[in-house]
Design an enzyme around this catalytic site. Structure first.
Site, PDB file in Angstrom:
ATOM      1  CE  LYS A 215      -4.213  -2.109   1.563  1.00  0.00           C
ATOM      2  NZ  LYS A 215      -3.720  -3.488   1.439  1.00  0.00           N
TER       3      LYS A 215
ATOM      4  CE  LYS B 271      -6.132   1.438   0.236  1.00  0.00           C
ATOM      5  NZ  LYS B 271      -6.212   0.965  -1.167  1.00  0.00           N
TER       6      LYS B 271
ATOM      7  NE  ARG C   2      -3.093  -6.870  -9.035  1.00  0.00           N
ATOM      8  CZ  ARG C   2      -3.077  -7.756  -8.036  1.00  0.00           C
ATOM      9  NH1 ARG C   2      -2.650  -8.987  -8.244  1.00  0.00           N
ATOM     10  NH2 ARG C   2      -3.502  -7.376  -6.838  1.00  0.00           N
TER      11      ARG C   2
ATOM     12  NE  ARG D 233      -8.391  -6.883  -9.095  1.00  0.00           N
ATOM     13  CZ  ARG D 233      -7.373  -6.562  -8.288  1.00  0.00           C
ATOM     14  NH1 ARG D 233      -6.888  -7.448  -7.452  1.00  0.00           N
ATOM     15  NH2 ARG D 233      -6.857  -5.349  -8.334  1.00  0.00           N
TER      16      ARG D 233
ATOM     17  NE  ARG E 238     -15.153  -5.620   0.796  1.00  0.00           N
ATOM     18  CZ  ARG E 238     -15.230  -6.615   1.666  1.00  0.00           C
ATOM     19  NH1 ARG E 238     -14.186  -6.897   2.429  1.00  0.00           N
ATOM     20  NH2 ARG E 238     -16.330  -7.327   1.775  1.00  0.00           N
TER      21      ARG E 238
ATOM     22  CG  ASP F 208      -4.300  -3.692  -7.187  1.00  0.00           C
ATOM     23  OD1 ASP F 208      -4.063  -4.517  -8.090  1.00  0.00           O
ATOM     24  OD2 ASP F 208      -4.501  -4.024  -6.005  1.00  0.00           O
TER      25      ASP F 208
ATOM     26  CD  GLU G 292      -3.672  -2.347  -2.361  1.00  0.00           C
ATOM     27  OE1 GLU G 292      -3.114  -3.454  -2.567  1.00  0.00           O
ATOM     28  OE2 GLU G 292      -4.660  -2.204  -1.628  1.00  0.00           O
TER      29      GLU G 292
ATOM     30  CG  ASN H 261      -0.898  -5.850  -5.122  1.00  0.00           C
ATOM     31  OD1 ASN H 261      -1.301  -6.152  -4.011  1.00  0.00           O
ATOM     32  ND2 ASN H 261      -1.537  -4.973  -5.895  1.00  0.00           N
TER      33      ASN H 261
END
Length: 319
Positions: A124, A159, A209, A224, A232, A272, A280, A282
């Site tokens: 994050k 978050k 993603r 997503r 979410r 993301d 984000e 990842n």
């Protein structure tokens, strides 16, 4: 090559969607030998090198009994490549595993993604380095700062920094309903740092993603899309995964960050993106290989093993 995958237990794999399984399958197809262990199997003792109790496996093609194995104990440096694929959370044990793998690197091992790079890029917080690509964002443990951020932006997402799969994510709209209790829950009365971001309406089109392999973007992403009134989009939270070509803005972000992150030893990265905003980065165990391949025909695992072969060869030449 002998490729060691450091991952969760093989028995936990859902092979119909697991990205590490897709990597293994492509590696075996090319004639590479597959070995697996869990972080808990890594061992070091003074006077020796980092070793692991490993499982040398062969994929069977069967959906249930999907591998056969033989047990062995091997020095990590003796593998041609080590692929670190332990799923989040990035907890203390994950942290300790990166230190053991970094010691193995000093002994001659080639680890992808590099252990130090894993530690240096919390998923994050890594976006803070690239503010030109992110939306309004606040990182704090101060409740008043969160309230001021909400007063400015009116619709926000809160978050935890150590969450995964959409866990612990809250949306607070203009009315500020339950903002105080949400802050208390997430920041533990000021003891824990959290992230707050302006709500991005483009989430309705999906939390994308975008995979970057060897510094280059995969041409398709997995959007997503939240379902049933959820905010979410995470697949673990019930989001629907829809593969689609990456947009011009997705590509611009990936091409800007890709070479920088690859130079730091991050062979595989999952960005993301919501709308045009990076949310984000990842690095621990990016996924979505099989979903993209199944829906588009683009073989993401083949692109990854291509990059792994090149990176291993280049690293061997410079040792």
């Amino acid at each position: 090559m002998d490729i060691l995958f450091v991952a969760d237990s093989l028995e936990s794999f859902k092979i119909y969607k697991d990205t590490t399984f897709a990597m293994m399958r492509e590696a075996q197809r090319r004639g590479h030998r597959i070995i697996a262990c869990e972080p808990r199997h890594l061992v070091w003792q003074r006077g020796g090198v980092v070793q692991a109790a490993v499982r040398r496996i062969t994929l069977t093609g069967d959906a249930k009994a999907w591998f056969t194995e033989t047990a062995d104990t091997v020095a990590i440096k003796d593998f041609d490549a080590v692929v670190m694929r332990k799923d989040p959370p990035f907890d203390s044990e994950f942290f300790y595993a990166t230190h053991l793998l970094e010691q193995a690197e000093r002994e001659g091992a080639q680890v992808f993604n590099k252990p130090r790079a894993l530690r240096d890029h919390p998923e994050k917080l890594a976006i803070l380095e690239f503010p030109q690509f992110i939306g309004p964002t606040l990182v704090t443990r101060d409740a008043d700062a969160v309230r001021a951020f909400h007063a400015e932006h009116r619709d926000i997402i809160l978050k935890p920094l150590d969450g995964m799969g959409g866990m612990g994510i809250f949306r607070v709209k203009d009315d500020g309903l339950n903002l105080g209790s949400i802050i208390e829950t997430l920041n533990k009365d000021g003891a824990q740092t959290i992230m707050v971001q302006k709500f991005l309406p483009a989430i309705k089109d999906g939390d994308k993603r975008v995979l970057v392999i060897g510094g280059k973007p995969v041409p398709y992403c997995l959007a997503r899309i939240p379902q049933g009134g959820e905010v979410r989009g995470n697949l673990a939270a019930g989001g629907k995964g829809v593969a689609q070509p990456i947009s011009a803005s997705d590509r611009a972000i990936a091409e800007a960050l890709g070479p920088i992150l690859a130079a730091r030893g991050l062979l595989l990265v999952g960005l993301d993106v919501i709308g045009d905003s990076l949310t984000e980065i990842n690095v621990t165990s990016p996924t979505c290989f099989q979903e993209i391949a199944d829906q588009t025909g683009f073989d993401v695992a083949a692109m990854f093993i291509d990059a792994l072969e090149v990176a291993q060869s280049e690293a061997s030449r410079t040792r």
